[in-house]
Design an enzyme around this catalytic site. Sequence first.
Site, PDB file in Angstrom:
ATOM      1  N   SER A 125     -11.024 -77.345  95.076  1.00  0.00           N
ATOM      2  CA  SER A 125     -11.476 -76.793  96.352  1.00  0.00           C
ATOM      3  C   SER A 125     -12.296 -77.875  97.048  1.00  0.00           C
ATOM      4  O   SER A 125     -13.511 -77.835  97.095  1.00  0.00           O
ATOM      5  CB  SER A 125     -12.302 -75.521  96.129  1.00  0.00           C
ATOM      6  OG  SER A 125     -13.444 -75.786  95.343  1.00  0.00           O
ATOM      7  N   HIS A 151      -9.756 -71.561  91.175  1.00  0.00           N
ATOM      8  CA  HIS A 151      -9.758 -72.046  89.793  1.00  0.00           C
ATOM      9  C   HIS A 151      -9.032 -71.128  88.806  1.00  0.00           C
ATOM     10  O   HIS A 151      -9.039 -71.369  87.606  1.00  0.00           O
ATOM     11  CB  HIS A 151     -11.204 -72.256  89.298  1.00  0.00           C
ATOM     12  CG  HIS A 151     -11.896 -73.356  90.028  1.00  0.00           C
ATOM     13  ND1 HIS A 151     -13.242 -73.581  89.966  1.00  0.00           N
ATOM     14  CD2 HIS A 151     -11.420 -74.313  90.856  1.00  0.00           C
ATOM     15  CE1 HIS A 151     -13.562 -74.615  90.713  1.00  0.00           C
ATOM     16  NE2 HIS A 151     -12.482 -75.065  91.277  1.00  0.00           N
ATOM     17  N   GLU A 195     -16.937 -68.922  91.426  1.00  0.00           N
ATOM     18  CA  GLU A 195     -17.696 -69.146  90.189  1.00  0.00           C
ATOM     19  C   GLU A 195     -18.820 -68.123  90.021  1.00  0.00           C
ATOM     20  O   GLU A 195     -19.627 -67.929  90.929  1.00  0.00           O
ATOM     21  CB  GLU A 195     -18.313 -70.554  90.194  1.00  0.00           C
ATOM     22  CG  GLU A 195     -17.242 -71.618  90.281  1.00  0.00           C
ATOM     23  CD  GLU A 195     -17.807 -73.030  90.471  1.00  0.00           C
ATOM     24  OE1 GLU A 195     -18.984 -73.258  90.132  1.00  0.00           O
ATOM     25  OE2 GLU A 195     -17.057 -73.877  90.976  1.00  0.00           O
ATOM     26  N   GLU A 222     -12.439 -74.151  84.639  1.00  0.00           N
ATOM     27  CA  GLU A 222     -13.750 -74.635  84.201  1.00  0.00           C
ATOM     28  C   GLU A 222     -14.207 -73.953  82.911  1.00  0.00           C
ATOM     29  O   GLU A 222     -15.387 -73.966  82.566  1.00  0.00           O
ATOM     30  CB  GLU A 222     -14.775 -74.449  85.315  1.00  0.00           C
ATOM     31  CG  GLU A 222     -14.400 -75.284  86.542  1.00  0.00           C
ATOM     32  CD  GLU A 222     -15.477 -75.388  87.595  1.00  0.00           C
ATOM     33  OE1 GLU A 222     -16.482 -74.644  87.509  1.00  0.00           O
ATOM     34  OE2 GLU A 222     -15.326 -76.215  88.509  1.00  0.00           O
ATOM     35  N   ASP A 258     -20.875 -69.490  93.183  1.00  0.00           N
ATOM     36  CA  ASP A 258     -20.272 -70.435  94.129  1.00  0.00           C
ATOM     37  C   ASP A 258     -19.179 -69.676  94.860  1.00  0.00           C
ATOM     38  O   ASP A 258     -18.130 -69.356  94.302  1.00  0.00           O
ATOM     39  CB  ASP A 258     -19.700 -71.664  93.413  1.00  0.00           C
ATOM     40  CG  ASP A 258     -19.121 -72.673  94.421  1.00  0.00           C
ATOM     41  OD1 ASP A 258     -19.253 -72.422  95.637  1.00  0.00           O
ATOM     42  OD2 ASP A 258     -18.544 -73.689  93.986  1.00  0.00           O
ATOM     43  N   GLU A 280     -23.801 -70.734  96.585  1.00  0.00           N
ATOM     44  CA  GLU A 280     -23.260 -72.033  97.017  1.00  0.00           C
ATOM     45  C   GLU A 280     -22.148 -71.827  98.035  1.00  0.00           C
ATOM     46  O   GLU A 280     -21.292 -70.951  97.847  1.00  0.00           O
ATOM     47  CB  GLU A 280     -22.751 -72.751  95.765  1.00  0.00           C
ATOM     48  CG  GLU A 280     -22.154 -74.123  96.009  1.00  0.00           C
ATOM     49  CD  GLU A 280     -21.702 -74.738  94.672  1.00  0.00           C
ATOM     50  OE1 GLU A 280     -22.318 -74.458  93.620  1.00  0.00           O
ATOM     51  OE2 GLU A 280     -20.709 -75.491  94.696  1.00  0.00           O
ATOM     52  N   ASP A 284     -22.361 -77.574  99.170  1.00  0.00           N
ATOM     53  CA  ASP A 284     -21.421 -78.413  98.413  1.00  0.00           C
ATOM     54  C   ASP A 284     -20.422 -79.019  99.412  1.00  0.00           C
ATOM     55  O   ASP A 284     -20.611 -80.148  99.874  1.00  0.00           O
ATOM     56  CB  ASP A 284     -20.733 -77.557  97.336  1.00  0.00           C
ATOM     57  CG  ASP A 284     -19.570 -78.241  96.656  1.00  0.00           C
ATOM     58  OD1 ASP A 284     -19.449 -79.466  96.779  1.00  0.00           O
ATOM     59  OD2 ASP A 284     -18.751 -77.560  95.987  1.00  0.00           O
ATOM     60  N   LYS A 326     -21.930 -84.433  93.788  1.00  0.00           N
ATOM     61  CA  LYS A 326     -20.693 -84.792  93.082  1.00  0.00           C
ATOM     62  C   LYS A 326     -20.345 -86.221  93.497  1.00  0.00           C
ATOM     63  O   LYS A 326     -19.901 -86.446  94.630  1.00  0.00           O
ATOM     64  CB  LYS A 326     -19.551 -83.877  93.531  1.00  0.00           C
ATOM     65  CG  LYS A 326     -19.676 -82.418  93.127  1.00  0.00           C
ATOM     66  CD  LYS A 326     -18.613 -81.623  93.884  1.00  0.00           C
ATOM     67  CE  LYS A 326     -18.390 -80.245  93.338  1.00  0.00           C
ATOM     68  NZ  LYS A 326     -17.590 -79.415  94.275  1.00  0.00           N
ATOM     69  N   HIS A 375     -20.033 -81.323  87.983  1.00  0.00           N
ATOM     70  CA  HIS A 375     -18.697 -81.788  87.608  1.00  0.00           C
ATOM     71  C   HIS A 375     -17.709 -81.409  88.708  1.00  0.00           C
ATOM     72  O   HIS A 375     -18.102 -80.851  89.724  1.00  0.00           O
ATOM     73  CB  HIS A 375     -18.274 -81.107  86.287  1.00  0.00           C
ATOM     74  CG  HIS A 375     -18.137 -79.612  86.433  1.00  0.00           C
ATOM     75  ND1 HIS A 375     -17.565 -78.806  85.488  1.00  0.00           N
ATOM     76  CD2 HIS A 375     -18.503 -78.773  87.455  1.00  0.00           C
ATOM     77  CE1 HIS A 375     -17.563 -77.566  85.900  1.00  0.00           C
ATOM     78  NE2 HIS A 375     -18.135 -77.513  87.075  1.00  0.00           N
ATOM     79  N   LYS A 392     -24.313 -78.261  86.843  1.00  0.00           N
ATOM     80  CA  LYS A 392     -23.199 -77.313  86.898  1.00  0.00           C
ATOM     81  C   LYS A 392     -22.030 -77.989  86.204  1.00  0.00           C
ATOM     82  O   LYS A 392     -21.363 -78.848  86.776  1.00  0.00           O
ATOM     83  CB  LYS A 392     -22.889 -77.058  88.384  1.00  0.00           C
ATOM     84  CG  LYS A 392     -22.187 -75.767  88.654  1.00  0.00           C
ATOM     85  CD  LYS A 392     -21.988 -75.551  90.151  1.00  0.00           C
ATOM     86  CE  LYS A 392     -20.649 -76.026  90.617  1.00  0.00           C
ATOM     87  NZ  LYS A 392     -20.072 -75.257  91.719  1.00  0.00           N
TER      88      LYS A 392
END
Length: 417
Positions: free
Chosen positions: A43, A156, A165, A206, A243, A286, A313, A338, A366, A389
């Site tokens: 994403s 994901h 998430e 993840e 998230d 997030e 993010d 990131k 990550h 994270k």
Amino acid sequence: MDIIITDLKARQVLSSRGEPTVEVELTLNKQYKGRAIVPSGASKGKFEAEELKDQDMSLYKGKSVYKVVKGINDEISPFIVGGKYSSLYKLDNKLISLDGTKNKKKYGGNGILGISIAYLKALSELYHLSCFQYIGGINFNHFPLPMMNVINGGAHSNNSLDIQEFMIVPIGAKSIDDAIRYCVEVYYALKEILNERGLSTGVGDEGGFAPNLKNEEEALDLLSEAINNAGYILGVDFKFSLDIASSEWKTKDGYYLPKKKKVMTSKELMDYYLKIVDKYPILSLEDPFDQEDYSSWNSFLLHTKGSVLLVGDDLYTTNVERLKMGIENKLSDAILIKPNQIGTISETLNCINLAKDANMKIIVSHRSGESEDDFISDLAYGVKADYVKFGAPCRSERTTKYNRLLKIEEIIKEQKQ
Ligand code: PGA
Ligand code: ZN
């Protein structure tokens, strides 16, 4: 002593999704070696550095990175091998100018970042320091608190959840060792509950479980139950982080939640978040709004007044210019870091420093496509990040990061004695 790059080599390897990515090996003064594997997101934010892929549909469905590897081996390597590079900033600036494009389109953020990290690792070797120590020295009374993503949704996984998430944060833990144990025990308890109810215990990208549930609140209820079953108290030992990754939902007509097949306005989303924040102990949200929906970010921040951290993010993509804009316009009070969003570690460190000056919380993260590289654990300790994270305590590309945190804590303890 002169510090000279004596060897630089790249190759194509696989990420945790089985997709090609870049590995770089760099040697300083013929003996100090650094190796790095670059991660890859699903994403991705609109403003990220270019992740260059070959786009040749006959190979790996267009996802191979042979051009990046060739760019490093045939063009960058002859240029920098033999040269004196006494600091990361010097090397990164050279790489940025060699690339010459705004988004690192020529050699790829995925190529340049590999060189930057491999150099930093080799430099730490040369100084006989662990990488985290080289970055920030030893900080005795600080450790980054994990935000563990134990239920996966969104891009994901292929389950029914639109939020990407669902993370548990062990706010009551007093060390990394403690924090990891707290989370793992809840992860076990969650698996038991899912098994008992006949829900899937298969995992997403993840490492979090990816069951089909009625809605997002059911996921939070399951987590509350798991925390309780593991003997912890929600609100005291644990809080939740979400998230939303809502840039994935943005269309010209509003926010389209693909799994519920439902369109929502910014206002409806905000009301929904306020309801959730009221009902559960939420530490952070997030990307609650799209990366360009600035007015919604600002009104939400004014509304929440620090009661829940708003984490940028896709909003910032670890980019100093984006972050400056966010600070000026009061968009958020935390930032996700990131390195592959921006493409060098120097620029990553500049972004972290700016965020700290603005009193923002730092979360080192990550990507959903990862590898056995554990550099981000050293980065998190080195810069004294508030949170990390790294996904669930499952799948080796995630646990390698937690295992490195455990090792770093041990090194710090030994230094204390
Ligand atoms: P990505 O997701 O690595 O797939 O972009 C992680 C995140 O959005 O935080
Ligand atoms: Zn995110």
